[in-house]
Write an enzyme that holds these catalytic residues in place. Structure first.
Site, PDB file in Angstrom:
ATOM      1  N   TYR A 124     -12.697  40.564  13.247  1.00 14.77           N
ATOM      2  CA  TYR A 124     -11.637  39.632  13.594  1.00 14.77           C
ATOM      3  C   TYR A 124     -10.396  40.059  12.830  1.00 14.77           C
ATOM      4  CZ  TYR A 124      -8.544  35.762  13.993  1.00 14.77           C
ATOM      5  OH  TYR A 124      -7.421  35.021  14.245  1.00 14.77           O
ATOM      6  N   TRP A 126      -6.166  42.138  13.178  1.00 11.38           N
ATOM      7  CA  TRP A 126      -5.166  42.830  13.976  1.00 11.38           C
ATOM      8  C   TRP A 126      -5.368  44.340  14.021  1.00 11.38           C
ATOM      9  CZ3 TRP A 126      -0.236  40.651  15.768  1.00 11.38           C
ATOM     10  CH2 TRP A 126      -0.226  39.251  15.735  1.00 11.38           C
TER      11      TRP A 126
END
Length: 774
Positions: A124, A126
């Protein structure tokens, strides 16, 4: 903002040996000089470049980078199994061959004895703006191909409540954020913008995928020059830029729902609401009106009632309602509003306020959830497909809401509520994390440490020794984006970027793709995972749908070689048409919304039918269980940082230069600092029943009284890891935040808001070790 097809792009200067690259915080070019000295310069076409690109030079060869595969000693000597030494054990450097052999054997054991349902696929976060070397896509593809699937997470820490709620009451989350009100419309159409939680540039300066132009500051400045009024409701003055010239209202944190109700009650009481709009376009207004007027519970939600809760006087609330009525009014609700207990309520109530004003679906008016939270919200959508790596089919149906990972690990077999269903937590034995840092995202880190201790094995791909890597059993060093080739792209940004390799990999670091390919071979799945392609062949393959679409539309369609040499490609975008909400307004019968009723659901019979008291069938005011008291008298706002994206590259120059004496900087009002003997620049201790951390402090009037603000993302740095609840000396606020869901309906993250006490730290100042090599 009208973009046309064409290449090379004149804003990307590739002279003097600079090569094209991009990131979540902006397009840039870079070159490597003597002594591995990195130089970066922002994209010339960006009117407001983001300084976060200046984290790259110091980060590229920083000592916090991981140089070689490493195995936690306890796991290496005793094998897999629960172990509370995670996070405080030493690591043993090993060869790639040994690391992959050991990991391949452990994955085979789990797959063959427990099944893929015992594996949680983390990632989880970017990761990279590149679409091929996107860690989340890579690890999920690997787990699907080699393990038969994995338990996944759904939703996000940023929008856990709203992403479950909005599709049931208005439209899909993507529709509301990406196909609704745009910055172009605000610049030219909006007359008044009421922003709950603001539209902070530090948030809109980053985007999923690449971002070439930061337009938010300019759009707000243009709107203001035209006469648009901005009103900010937030405890932080800089939650809207100075260019907006916003009026600043400071409601008690977590009380925005009550404030909205007081405004709507005034609109209705003075006949200023748009009854015709409510009759034609909404469902359940009469039900909500009975609650608003107090018929349901004996308490009218009038301005005086709202004032007693939110701390804004009743006359201001009534005046605000009158200013909104009859104008092109835009109501925005930030991510931060719903990252708290009962976070569904302000999202829903903000929509009801916009509906009462009758503005939904009009250019520059109505309702915009979280406009300004992420750089691609409020922009046009590209008219061609971008590169996407297929993840294959997941053979495991089970999932959890993303913020419930500690609950899952601590309570296998326990039941919980989510979106109207009763679900059961799986028994996870192995977590595979590639991309992301849960010791940034998650709350109550001391509880998270205990959760990770339950596992048989935690595997982490990382470029640096984050707290997550330090809690792993097997750590595999991955390359930084600057050390590989990729294609940068976002579906809401017209500039596709050829991400050239700038530097050689650090130490023995490898691309995630190559790691997974070799690991897949050990599990008999190399051909399925790679499809016989190298990384360079994948880039050509993933570029082809874009080229083919351009050709089909009769536009210039450069070959991959031409695109790569030029460094960028500008793609066409769809017109700014307002999306489904505009079409619904124009013809609600022929173009209904994708809600159960096809209308805007002020009252939802479906949600009411769930029977969850903490999220009934229409917006309500619900008291918080965590409010200031004697033991913890201040609200803590744990928001996103300015000098980095989440915790990424916290050791970079732009991030570390903003710290004070090595600590993250908190902000508090003089009226809270002075009684505690705290002065600007002091080191302070923030504490509550869950933990404590040190931070530097800035004393400023730019934050409301009763509040202390400490951004997230400082790498967790416990002074004594052997303690049950060690002091974080670096300033990570998630040692203080609560690990509970927004409600049993959405189970979103509540990490934005909690309560703490603060005192001046007078002891010997402990050193920062967060960035030390392991």
């Amino acid at each position: 903002m009208n973009e046309t097809i064409g290449y090379p792009d004149p804003g990307l200067d590739l002279s003097e040996g600079f090569k094209p690259h991009t990131s979540h915080w902006g397009v840039f070019s870079a070159r490597l000089r003597e002594n591995n000295r990195l130089e970066v310069r922002p994209y010339g076409g960006d009117p407001d470049p983001n300084g976060i690109i200046d984290n790259f030079p110091a980060a590229l060869r920083h000592g916090a980078r991981i140089a070689q595969p490493a195995i936690r000693r306890g796991w290496l000597e005793r094998g897999p199994g629960p172990d509370d030494r995670r996070g405080r054990d030493e690591f043993v450097s090993v060869s790639w061959e040994k690391a992959l052999d050991l990991l391949g054997g452990e994955l085979t054991r789990i797959r063959d004895t427990r099944g893929p349902g015992a594996v949680f696929g983390g990632s989880y976060g970017w990761s990279s703006a590149g679409r091929f070397h996107h860690a989340q896509s890579q690890v999920h593809r690997f787990l699907n191909m080699a393990m038969g699937g994995y338990v996944r997470s759904v939703n996000s820490y940023s929008s856990g409540a709203s992403s479950v709620l909005l599709p049931q009451i208005l439209a899909g989350y993507e529709e509301i954020t990406k196909h609704n009100v745009t910055w172009e419309q605000i610049a030219t159409e909006s007359e008044i913008v009421l922003a709950f939680g603001g539209m902070a540039l530090k948030n809109s300066m980053v985007a999923g995928g690449s971002i070439s132009k930061h337009v938010e500051r300019g759009a707000m400045e243009a709107a203001r020059r035209r006469g648009c009024e901005f009103i900010l409701v937030s405890p932080l003055r800089d939650d809207m830029p100075a260019e907006a010239g916003a009026e600043w209202l400071t409601a008690t944190p977590g009380t925005d729902t009550a404030l909205m109700m007081g405004i709507v009650h005034t609109l209705v009481g003075e006949g200023l609401h748009d009854q015709a709009f409510l009759d034609r376009y909404t469902e359940g207004w009469p039900v909500f009106l009975r609650y608003l007027n107090g018929e349901a519970d004996g308490q009218p939600k009038d301005a005086e009632w709202a004032a007693s809760i939110c701390g804004i006087d009743a006359s201001t609330i009534r005046t605000l309602a009158r200013r909104l009525a009859g104008r092109r009014a835009l109501i925005t609700v930030s991510h931060s509003m719903q990252r708290a207990e009962h976070g569904e309520q302000p999202v829903w109530m903000g929509m009801v306020l916009a509906a009462a004003l009758g503005q939904i679906g009009l250019p520059g008016g109505g309702y915009a959830y979280s406009l300004g939270a992420i750089g691609y919200y409020g922009r046009r959508v590209n008219a061609v497909p971008g590169p996407t790596l297929g993840q294959g089919r997941n053979g495991v149906a089970d999932f959890i809401p993303v913020a419930r990972i500690a609950d899952m690990l601590l309570n296998p077999g326990a039941t919980y509520r989510y979106n109207g269903a009763t679900r059961t937590y799986p028994d996870i034995r192995l977590v595979y994390w590639a991309g992301g840092n849960p010791f940034h995202h998650h709350q109550d880190l001391n509880r998270l440490r205990k959760a990770f201790a339950r596992l048989d094995t935690l595997v982490v791909h990382e470029l640096a020794w984050t707290a997550t890597a330090r809690h792993a059993d097997i750590v595999l060093p991955s390359t930084m984006t600057l050390e590989r080739e990729d294609i940068g792209y976002s579906s809401n940004d017209p500039l596709m970027v050829a991400m050239h390799q700038i530097a050689e990999p650090y130490g023995l670091a490898r691309d995630d793709y190559d790691i997974f390919a070799d690991l897949a071979e050990r599990l008999g799945a190399r051909d399925a995972f790679t499809e016989g392609r190298t990384s360079q062949q994948w880039l050509r393959h993933l570029y082809e749908p874009t080229r083919a679409s351009l050709a089909t539309q009769g536009l210039a369609a450069p070959s991959f070689e031409e695109f790569w040499e030029s460094g960028s490609l500008v793609v066409p975008q769809h017109p700014d048409d307002g999306g489904k909400l505009r079409r619904f307004r124009e013809d609600p019968v022929a173009r209904p919304l994708p809600t159960p009723s096809g209308r805007i659901e002020i009252f939802s019979a479906k949600i009411a039918g769930h029977g969850d008291a903490d999220c009934p069938g229409h917006p309500v005011w619900l008291e918080k269980t965590d409010t200031p008291k004697a033991a913890s008298p201040l609200f803590l706002v744990a928001n996103q940082p300015t000098t980095r994206l989440h915790s990424q590259l916290d050791f970079g120059g732009h991030s570390t230069e903003a710290k004070h004496r090595g600590r993250e900087v908190a902000r508090m009002n003089p009226r809270d600092a002075e009684p505690r003997g705290i002065a600007d620049g002091d080191i302070i201790r923030l504490f509550n029943s869950r933990g404590a951390c040190l931070a530097a402090v800035r004393v400023t009037e730019a934050i409301a009284a009763g509040i202390i603000q400490l951004p997230t993302g400082a790498w967790y740095d416990p002074m004594d890891p052997e303690d049950e609840a060690p002091l974080c000396v670096h300033g990570n606020p998630n040692v203080l935040t609560r690990d509970i869901g927004t409600s049993s309906f959405a189970q979103g993250c509540t990490g934005q808001l909690t309560t703490v006490e603060v005192e001046r730290f007078n002891g010997n100042l402990p050193p920062i070790r967060a960035f030390d090599p392991v």
